[in-house]
Design an enzyme around this catalytic site. Structure first.
Site, PDB file in Angstrom:
ATOM      1  N   LYS A  36     102.578 -30.222 -19.414  1.00 50.72           N
ATOM      2  CA  LYS A  36     103.661 -30.268 -20.416  1.00 50.72           C
ATOM      3  C   LYS A  36     104.830 -29.354 -20.054  1.00 50.72           C
ATOM      4  CE  LYS A  36     101.817 -26.777 -23.528  1.00 50.72           C
ATOM      5  NZ  LYS A  36     100.752 -26.510 -24.463  1.00 50.72           N
TER       6      LYS A  36
HETATM    7  C1  LIG Z   1      99.791 -25.803 -23.750  1.00 51.83           C
HETATM    8  C2  LIG Z   1      98.349 -25.863 -23.993  1.00 51.83           C
HETATM    9  C3  LIG Z   1      97.448 -25.359 -23.038  1.00 51.83           C
HETATM   10  C4  LIG Z   1      97.908 -24.679 -21.761  1.00 51.83           C
HETATM   11  O1  LIG Z   1      98.332 -23.384 -22.043  1.00 51.83           O
HETATM   12  P1  LIG Z   1      98.802 -22.382 -20.878  1.00 51.83           P
HETATM   13  O2  LIG Z   1      98.985 -21.101 -21.581  1.00 51.83           O
HETATM   14  O3  LIG Z   1     100.045 -22.937 -20.312  1.00 51.83           O
HETATM   15  O4  LIG Z   1      97.700 -22.338 -19.893  1.00 51.83           O
HETATM   16  C5  LIG Z   1      96.102 -25.476 -23.289  1.00 51.83           C
HETATM   17  N1  LIG Z   1      95.649 -26.068 -24.420  1.00 51.83           N
HETATM   18  C6  LIG Z   1      96.475 -26.551 -25.358  1.00 51.83           C
HETATM   19  C7  LIG Z   1      95.916 -27.183 -26.583  1.00 51.83           C
HETATM   20  C8  LIG Z   1      97.856 -26.463 -25.179  1.00 51.83           C
HETATM   21  O5  LIG Z   1      98.676 -26.949 -26.110  1.00 51.83           O
END
Ligand SMILES: *Cc1c(COP(=O)(O)O)cnc(C)c1O
Length: 352
Positions: A36
């Site tokens: 994302k």
């Molecule tokens: C964005 C997101 C992640 C990834 O988080 P990072 O801090 O970039 O590793 C993991 N799980 C969910 C549900 C997220 O929305």
């Protein structure tokens, strides 16, 4: 070369992805690559897959669609618990989704039957961060309601911490998630493919724990792209922190006063400023502004200070550097800055 542009070093991203996969793999934890933050960029997604990551996760259907249409061969996970009205697209484009509402899973089931497919679900459990997830006491009840739904496979449970409430994933939280996984497995006689303990904030827990328990999965974005953990944004040894660079161009460079002069009013964002008089300084206007990117996520690579910004440019105090119109200025990015560059239609992408 055209500016503003983001320079993307795919070799550094691959290095980070491979090293994180190896590190977490050393204690039996597999990683999902979260796309994302890079808007589902197909070149980056391809790099993650070639680095050994087989599940990619995004929070936007359009990004998952973009990667699928580019021919990226991975399993796709919908990271944002489905927007109820998008249930059909979730089934159509994602193989797996994170869920916390029975009604939404029922709707996923209906579309899975319609599309003659099996959709995997991971049930998200609230462990104190107060973002997404059902209360642990409701987990068994929800499993009971969804486990026999047609077209739905209960693939796991998970949690997300250090997001909304800034609550640490620690030994206690991870131990609790493990015990919930064991309870579900025993009571319903299933094996959970995913016990997904969190995100880039789980690094400190991971490196200090003796026993990861049933946790066998993490969903990583920021660690891969920025080379850091996210409790305190400490660099992870051996990873690159500079896989992405924003390059913009000087559009004006003059010696001017450090304090605006004339009758004082609101600026473009409605603020009234006070300035410290430092005498004349070297003010350079750089051709990237608030309409292009989240300027707060940029840090000049050279010793410049950002002293002003508007929709169309940022102003730096160039100090000792004699910039001229047309010179390029490089910025490092934090994760928010990266996300804004990758989603901006005004920023050109250049891969190395
Ligand atoms: C964005 C997101 C992640 C990834 O988080 P990072 O801090 O970039 O590793 C993991 N799980 C969910 C549900 C997220 O929305």
């Amino acid at each position: 070369m055209a500016t503003p542009r983001i320079e993307i070093d795919l070799a550094k991203i691959a290095h980070n992805a491979k090293n994180l996969k190896r590190l977490y793999g050393s204690k039996g934890i597999d990683i999902i690559g979260v796309t994302k933050g890079v808007c589902g960029d197909p070149d980056i997604a391809d790099t993650l897959v070639k680095s050994g990551i087989s599940v990619l996760a995004d929070s936007r259907i359009s990004n998952i669609k973009r990667m699928r249409e580019a021919g990226i061969e991975a399993e796709f996970l919908m990271l944002r618990t489905p927007i109820p009205s998008q249930a059909e697209s979730v089934v159509k484009y994602a193989d797996i989704s994170l869920n916390s509402e029975v009604s939404v899973v029922k709707s996923l089931s209906k579309f899975a039957v319609e599309y003659d497919t099996t959709h995997k679900i991971i049930l998200m459990v609230e462990l104190g961060d107060l973002g997404v997830g059902l209360m642990p006491s409701d987990l068994e009840g929800m499993v009971e309601e969804v486990i026999d739904l047609e077209g739905i496979e209960l693939a796991g449970i998970g949690t997300n911490l250090a997001c909304q409430g800034g609550i640490k994933p620690d030994e206690e939280k991870m131990g609790y998630l493990s015990s919930l996984a064991r309870e579900v497995e025993e009571k319903f006689e299933v094996t959970l493919e995913f016990v997904s303990g969190g995100n880039s904030a789980n690094y400190t827990w991971f490196t200090s724990t003796e026993d990861v328990g049933r946790i066998n999965n993490l969903r990583l974005g920021e660690s891969i792209y920025m080379g850091c953990e996210t409790l305190y944004r400490t660099p992870i040894p051996g990873l690159f922190a500079d896989a992405f660079t924003l390059v913009a161009e000087v559009i004006e460079s003059k010696i001017k006063p450090s304090v605006p002069y004339g009758g004082v009013c609101q600026d473009v964002s409605g603020h009234i400023h006070t300035f410290q008089d430092r005498g004349p300084i070297r003010r350079a206007l750089i051709g990237v502004g608030l309409q292009d990117v989240a300027v707060s996520g940029l840090t000049p690579k050279l010793d410049f200070d950002i002293i002003g910004m508007c929709s169309d440019y940022v102003i730096v105090d160039a100090k000792q550097t004699d910039l001229k119109a047309g010179d390029e200025v490089a910025f490092s990015l934090n994760y928010g800055g990266l996300l804004s560059c990758m989603t901006s239609p005004y920023v050109m992408k250049r891969y190395r």
